[in-house]
Design a protein around this motif. Structure first.
Motif, mmCIF file in Angstrom:
data_model
loop_
_atom_site.group_PDB
_atom_site.id
_atom_site.type_symbol
_atom_site.label_atom_id
_atom_site.label_comp_id
_atom_site.label_asym_id
_atom_site.label_seq_id
_atom_site.Cartn_x
_atom_site.Cartn_y
_atom_site.Cartn_z
ATOM 1 N N TYR A 38 -19.948 -12.606 -31.458
ATOM 2 C CA TYR A 38 -20.459 -13.325 -30.295
ATOM 3 C C TYR A 38 -21.332 -12.405 -29.460
ATOM 4 N N PHE A 39 -22.152 -13.031 -28.620
ATOM 5 C CA PHE A 39 -22.958 -12.287 -27.666
ATOM 6 C C PHE A 39 -22.906 -13.004 -26.325
ATOM 7 N N ILE A 40 -23.390 -12.351 -25.292
ATOM 8 C CA ILE A 40 -23.424 -12.919 -23.944
ATOM 9 C C ILE A 40 -24.876 -13.183 -23.559
ATOM 10 N N GLN A 41 -25.141 -14.396 -23.087
ATOM 11 C CA GLN A 41 -26.454 -14.724 -22.549
ATOM 12 C C GLN A 41 -26.358 -14.922 -21.044
ATOM 13 N N GLY A 42 -27.217 -14.223 -20.318
ATOM 14 C CA GLY A 42 -27.374 -14.440 -18.892
ATOM 15 C C GLY A 42 -28.824 -14.785 -18.606
ATOM 16 N N ALA A 43 -29.093 -15.284 -17.425
ATOM 17 C CA ALA A 43 -30.465 -15.610 -17.044
ATOM 18 C C ALA A 43 -30.628 -15.484 -15.538
ATOM 19 N N ASP A 44 -31.834 -15.175 -15.123
ATOM 20 C CA ASP A 44 -32.247 -15.262 -13.722
ATOM 21 C C ASP A 44 -31.325 -14.558 -12.719
ATOM 22 N N PRO A 45 -31.086 -13.253 -12.897
ATOM 23 C CA PRO A 45 -30.454 -12.541 -11.784
ATOM 24 C C PRO A 45 -31.363 -12.590 -10.551
ATOM 25 N N GLN A 46 -32.664 -12.522 -10.786
ATOM 26 C CA GLN A 46 -33.748 -12.794 -9.831
ATOM 27 C C GLN A 46 -33.470 -12.245 -8.441
ATOM 28 N N PHE A 47 -33.346 -10.926 -8.354
ATOM 29 C CA PHE A 47 -33.050 -10.262 -7.091
ATOM 30 C C PHE A 47 -34.069 -10.663 -6.026
ATOM 31 N N GLY A 48 -33.588 -11.310 -4.958
ATOM 32 C CA GLY A 48 -34.427 -11.705 -3.837
ATOM 33 C C GLY A 48 -34.565 -13.198 -3.645
ATOM 34 N N LEU A 49 -34.223 -14.006 -4.646
ATOM 35 C CA LEU A 49 -34.455 -15.450 -4.526
ATOM 36 C C LEU A 49 -33.471 -16.127 -3.581
ATOM 37 N N ILE A 50 -32.236 -15.679 -3.531
ATOM 38 C CA ILE A 50 -31.249 -16.345 -2.681
ATOM 39 C C ILE A 50 -31.726 -16.348 -1.226
ATOM 40 N N LYS A 51 -32.185 -15.201 -0.733
ATOM 41 C CA LYS A 51 -32.719 -15.126 0.644
ATOM 42 C C LYS A 51 -33.992 -15.974 0.761
ATOM 43 N N ALA A 52 -34.912 -15.838 -0.210
ATOM 44 C CA ALA A 52 -36.176 -16.571 -0.141
ATOM 45 C C ALA A 52 -35.942 -18.080 -0.156
ATOM 46 N N TRP A 53 -34.998 -18.535 -0.964
ATOM 47 C CA TRP A 53 -34.691 -19.966 -1.053
ATOM 48 C C TRP A 53 -34.057 -20.447 0.255
ATOM 49 N N ALA A 54 -33.194 -19.627 0.829
ATOM 50 C CA ALA A 54 -32.489 -20.009 2.062
ATOM 51 C C ALA A 54 -33.446 -20.149 3.247
ATOM 52 N N VAL A 55 -34.456 -19.289 3.296
ATOM 53 C CA VAL A 55 -35.389 -19.338 4.428
ATOM 54 C C VAL A 55 -36.576 -20.252 4.140
ATOM 55 N N ASN A 115 -38.979 -19.878 1.902
ATOM 56 C CA ASN A 115 -40.229 -19.169 1.630
ATOM 57 C C ASN A 115 -40.099 -18.455 0.298
ATOM 58 N N THR A 116 -40.307 -19.198 -0.793
ATOM 59 C CA THR A 116 -40.127 -18.590 -2.115
ATOM 60 C C THR A 116 -41.321 -17.747 -2.527
ATOM 61 N N GLY A 117 -42.408 -17.786 -1.720
ATOM 62 C CA GLY A 117 -43.539 -16.910 -2.003
ATOM 63 C C GLY A 117 -43.282 -15.486 -1.565
ATOM 64 N N SER A 118 -42.480 -15.333 -0.527
ATOM 65 C CA SER A 118 -42.011 -13.999 -0.114
ATOM 66 C C SER A 118 -40.613 -14.201 0.462
ATOM 67 N N GLY A 119 -40.341 -13.715 1.635
ATOM 68 C CA GLY A 119 -39.021 -13.950 2.217
ATOM 69 C C GLY A 119 -37.888 -13.347 1.415
ATOM 70 N N ASP A 120 -38.254 -12.467 0.454
ATOM 71 C CA ASP A 120 -37.246 -11.937 -0.474
ATOM 72 C C ASP A 120 -36.949 -10.467 -0.178
ATOM 73 N N ASP A 121 -36.795 -10.141 1.111
ATOM 74 C CA ASP A 121 -36.585 -8.743 1.494
ATOM 75 C C ASP A 121 -35.109 -8.359 1.507
ATOM 76 N N GLU A 122 -34.243 -9.233 1.020
ATOM 77 C CA GLU A 122 -32.809 -8.919 0.891
ATOM 78 C C GLU A 122 -32.319 -9.442 -0.453
ATOM 79 N N TRP A 123 -31.458 -8.668 -1.098
ATOM 80 C CA TRP A 123 -30.892 -9.122 -2.375
ATOM 81 C C TRP A 123 -29.496 -8.542 -2.590
ATOM 82 N N GLY A 124 -28.805 -8.339 -1.484
ATOM 83 C CA GLY A 124 -27.445 -7.806 -1.588
ATOM 84 C C GLY A 124 -26.503 -8.739 -2.334
ATOM 85 N N GLU A 125 -26.691 -10.053 -2.144
ATOM 86 C CA GLU A 125 -25.810 -11.007 -2.825
ATOM 87 C C GLU A 125 -26.030 -10.969 -4.336
#
Length: 315
Positions: free
Chosen positions: A35-52, A54-64
């Motif tokens: 077996y193997f593990i598949q992951g996708a889209d860790p996408q550091f910065g999107l959670i903040k950008a999506w919340a505010v 502004n998915t074009g930027s707004g990605d200055d935090e990625w602690g989560e």
């Protein structure tokens, strides 16, 4: 390759259009289920950008995202038996090429991923945020310097794996010669796989061919219909069993004449009702079985008994 030789190079094992983590000549033969593990889209910065909003930027935090990816790595490291590899199907970070936070996001992701068990090779797939919605030779070259080749193949236990750059199918207008090169390479790889009589062929790419139905309308989350049809027919004719992708940040999937399209939700930002998670993919002599686990579920319970039994039964 010795462990010491691999340590400094865990992020660039895809070289020369193959994966150096596996010795090709040793992997042509079926050796029993794995077996193997598949992951996708860790996408550091999107959670903040999506919340505010502004998915074009707004990605200055990625602690989560750091915490979620750390949880993913810890869960994978605890699994017994170990997976053959851990593949990340694109959008490693949110910052597009040329944007402000990109280098910091890449470095923080590497700092987390380098804690993956050294016996579990990392496999990287390029996504639209990694090389741009309309990639160029420069954006692809920069990706390759950080993460290894943008498309390549490898063998594990008699199974042939193909990693593709799906952005070249989405919009290759700024680098048409690179799409032509991938197409020619892919045709050659599928022909070679047929001669070798591999057990299965499995494809990894970022953008799904389709989300639920092969003839669904084209939108941001799938490939254009004529492009999709050509690829589906090529894969189906070559005997490809499954295509695994991300990009949608939700679980989805469907079938085209025996070809399964598997769309996995994200390690990072969720755009639907799914939990942050990973997909466990079990490859047996006859079929490919997979299940999406939330990170909490995989961390606390590990593999379900049915999968462990299937692994043990045929070994």
């Amino acid at each position: 390759m010795s462990v010491m030789a691999a340590v400094g190079d865990v992020f660039r094992r895809a070289r020369g259009r193959t994966l150096t983590a596996f010795r090709q000549g040793d992997e042509y033969q079926w050796k029993g289920p794995f077996y193997f593990i598949q992951g996708a889209d860790p996408q550091f910065g999107l959670i903040k950008a999506w919340a505010v909003g502004n998915t074009g930027s707004g990605d200055d935090e990625w602690g989560e995202e750091i915490k979620l990816t750390e949880q993913a790595v810890q869960a994978i490291n605890k699994l017994n038996p170990k997976p053959k590899f851990f593949v990340l199907c694109g959008d490693l970070i949110h910052g597009m090429p040329g944007t402000q936070w990109r280098k910091d996001q890449e470095q923080d992701l590497k700092n987390v991923l380098k804690n993956t068990d050294q016996d579990i090779p990392l496999v990287f797939v390029s996504g639209n945020h990694d090389i741009g919605n309309t990639p160029t030779r420069e954006t692809i070259d920069n990706y390759c310097k950080s993460w290894g080749d943008d498309y390549f193949s490898f063998w594990v236990g008699g199974v042939f794996f193909l990693v593709l750059n799906s952005q070249l199918y989405f919009d290759s207008s700024k680098c048409p010669e690179l799409k032509q090169a991938q197409d020619a390479w892919l045709n050659g790889q599928l022909a070679a796989a047929e001669k070798r009589k591999c057990k299965h062929i499995i494809v990894f790419q970022h953008i799904p061919l389709f989300l639920r139905k092969p003839d669904e309308d084209h939108d941001y989350f799938n490939l254009e219909k004529s492009v999709r049809q050509e690829i589906m027919e090529k894969f189906q004719n070559a005997g490809v069993k499954a295509v695994f992708s991300g990009h949608y940040h939700r679980n989805a999937g469907g079938w085209y004449r025996g070809l399964e399209m598997v769309v996995s939700s994200a390690i990072g930002c969720q755009l639907g009702e799914d939990k942050h998670g990973l997909r466990v993919v079990l490859v047996t002599d006859e079929k490919i079985v997979h299940r999406y686990y939330s990170l909490d579920e995989l961390s606390s319970q590990g593999l379900e008994k049915e999968m462990v039994d299937m692994l043990a039964k045929q070994n």
